[in-house]
Design a protein around this motif. Structure first.
Motif, PDB file in Angstrom:
ATOM      1  N   THR A  40      28.035 100.380  37.953  1.00  0.00           N
ATOM      2  CA  THR A  40      29.461 100.563  37.655  1.00  0.00           C
ATOM      3  C   THR A  40      30.027 101.753  38.407  1.00  0.00           C
ATOM      4  O   THR A  40      31.156 101.708  38.914  1.00  0.00           O
ATOM      5  CB  THR A  40      29.645 100.773  36.142  1.00  0.00           C
ATOM      6  OG1 THR A  40      29.054  99.678  35.442  1.00  0.00           O
ATOM      7  CG2 THR A  40      31.122 100.848  35.786  1.00  0.00           C
ATOM      8  N   GLN A  86      30.525 100.776  42.043  1.00  0.00           N
ATOM      9  CA  GLN A  86      31.641  99.853  42.200  1.00  0.00           C
ATOM     10  C   GLN A  86      32.989 100.567  42.094  1.00  0.00           C
ATOM     11  O   GLN A  86      33.916 100.279  42.861  1.00  0.00           O
ATOM     12  CB  GLN A  86      31.567  98.756  41.128  1.00  0.00           C
ATOM     13  CG  GLN A  86      30.497  97.712  41.387  1.00  0.00           C
ATOM     14  CD  GLN A  86      30.428  96.684  40.274  1.00  0.00           C
ATOM     15  OE1 GLN A  86      30.807  96.955  39.137  1.00  0.00           O
ATOM     16  NE2 GLN A  86      29.924  95.499  40.589  1.00  0.00           N
ATOM     17  N   ASN A  87      33.119 101.496  41.130  1.00  0.00           N
ATOM     18  CA  ASN A  87      34.421 102.098  40.828  1.00  0.00           C
ATOM     19  C   ASN A  87      34.695 103.397  41.586  1.00  0.00           C
ATOM     20  O   ASN A  87      35.857 103.770  41.739  1.00  0.00           O
ATOM     21  CB  ASN A  87      34.527 102.374  39.329  1.00  0.00           C
ATOM     22  CG  ASN A  87      34.502 101.109  38.511  1.00  0.00           C
ATOM     23  OD1 ASN A  87      34.780 100.028  39.018  1.00  0.00           O
ATOM     24  ND2 ASN A  87      34.169 101.225  37.236  1.00  0.00           N
ATOM     25  N   SER A  88      33.650 104.077  42.025  1.00  0.00           N
ATOM     26  CA  SER A  88      33.855 105.419  42.588  1.00  0.00           C
ATOM     27  C   SER A  88      33.605 105.511  44.091  1.00  0.00           C
ATOM     28  O   SER A  88      33.990 106.501  44.702  1.00  0.00           O
ATOM     29  CB  SER A  88      32.944 106.425  41.872  1.00  0.00           C
ATOM     30  OG  SER A  88      33.189 106.412  40.485  1.00  0.00           O
ATOM     31  N   GLY A 115      34.770 105.094  35.682  1.00  0.00           N
ATOM     32  CA  GLY A 115      35.706 104.006  35.440  1.00  0.00           C
ATOM     33  C   GLY A 115      36.876 104.376  34.584  1.00  0.00           C
ATOM     34  O   GLY A 115      37.764 103.549  34.340  1.00  0.00           O
ATOM     35  N   LYS A 120      41.451 105.155  37.338  1.00  0.00           N
ATOM     36  CA  LYS A 120      41.564 104.187  38.423  1.00  0.00           C
ATOM     37  C   LYS A 120      42.348 104.806  39.570  1.00  0.00           C
ATOM     38  O   LYS A 120      43.474 105.266  39.387  1.00  0.00           O
ATOM     39  CB  LYS A 120      42.289 102.915  37.937  1.00  0.00           C
ATOM     40  CG  LYS A 120      41.623 102.264  36.731  1.00  0.00           C
ATOM     41  CD  LYS A 120      40.224 101.770  37.065  1.00  0.00           C
ATOM     42  CE  LYS A 120      39.602 101.073  35.863  1.00  0.00           C
ATOM     43  NZ  LYS A 120      38.232 100.641  36.121  1.00  0.00           N
TER      44      LYS A 120
END
Length: 297
Positions: free
Chosen positions: A160, A163-165, A293, A296
């Motif tokens: 995660t 994917q997000n950072s 997460g 955003k």
């Protein structure tokens, strides 16, 4: 400009968090003071932050086994360092491909990792495999291997984070410039992932440091006891001697005068102090790594 209502609210928030900090620190302070309290004082007055009679009997009792405790400290430090490094490497190498959109069958692989969080082989099959197939009984590998591949939670957290950072444009730019996958991972992804690496590393460090169960079932050689395993066995032996003092000989009866309550607290202090010393080095990454997460960009 801050008005009176805002000032009152800020004061209330500060008072609230000061109270929370005190409540968090109070158990450890009580643990520390109890370990320096005489056994007679605890029996007579109970636990107290300021005992009427101080004593070093608990630490003198543990000091009598200093050679074994020192050796167990070394084993625990070795297992923790190797286990954390290898476990962190495996988690990163598994979670990074799962975070890539061009990874084939990544959903199936993610489900396989998630499935291991819900079900496992059970204690008996696991014990048979480690002892009879891999022959790891009475080996330091028995303290390291079981903790390496069993925590899918860490893998999913790291996936995660990736994917997000980590913007995919960075990976594409590096690829266009001619960088290979290994160079992208080690030169770009890992340096940008220090918060999650420090967070997962701290969790794995705590897991290996506090582990006593693997030592209980796989280690019978006293020279290979980890710190937690040794302290647990010292406590069990002290309880046995104290509970069976009437049936023991004179020398054993003398040993039965063990300050059991304060020994428990002293053992906890010995076990937790190294982690307290290590935690400040991880703290600056810890919060950032846990809020993955939440923002955003």
């Amino acid at each position: 400009m801050v008005n009176t209502k805002d000032k009152i609210f800020q004061v209330a928030i500060h008072v609230f968090f000061i109270a929370v900090v005190i409540m968090c620190l109070m158990p450890f302070v009580l643990l520390l003071t109890t370990s320096f309290t005489s056994e007679a004082s605890i029996v007579k007055e109970g636990y107290s932050l300021v005992p009427s009679e101080w004593s070093l009997d608990a630490y003198k009792f543990l000091w009598s086994d200093a050679e074994n405790i020192t050796r167990s400290y070394g084993i625990t430090i070795f297992v923790t360092l190797i286990g954390t490094f290898v476990g962190l490497s495996i988690s990163a190498l598994l979670s990074y491909p799962m975070s890539r959109s061009d990874m084939p069958m990544k959903k199936q692989l993610a489900f396989y990792v998630f499935f291991t969080m819900l079900f496992n082989g059970g204690l008996v099959p696991t014990y048979i495999i480690y002892t009879q197939v891999f022959d790891m009984k009475n080996s330091l590998l028995a303290l390291i291997i079981p903790g390496l591949l069993t925590n899918g939670f860490f893998v999913l957290i790291m996936r995660t984070f990736f994917q997000n950072s980590i913007p995919h444009a960075i990976i594409e730019s590096a690829s266009i410039d001619g960088a290979g996958e290994f160079r992208i991972f080690f030169k770009m992804i890992l340096p940008l992932s220090l918060p999650i690496l420090a967070t997962i590393g701290l969790m794995q460090t705590i897991g290996y440091w506090n582990d006593w169960f693997n030592g209980l079932i796989y280690i019978t050689d006293s020279k290979l006891f980890s710190l937690q395993n040794l302290l647990n066995r010292i406590l069990l032996n002290a309880q046995f001697i104290q509970n069976n003092a009437a049936t023991l000989n004179a020398g054993e009866v003398a040993n039965a005068q063990i300050p059991l309550e304060t020994v428990r607290m002293a053992m906890a202090v010995i076990g937790v102090v190294p982690l307290l010393c290590a935690y400040p080095f991880f703290q600056k990454y810890f919060v950032k790594g846990l809020v993955i997460g939440a923002v955003k960009g």
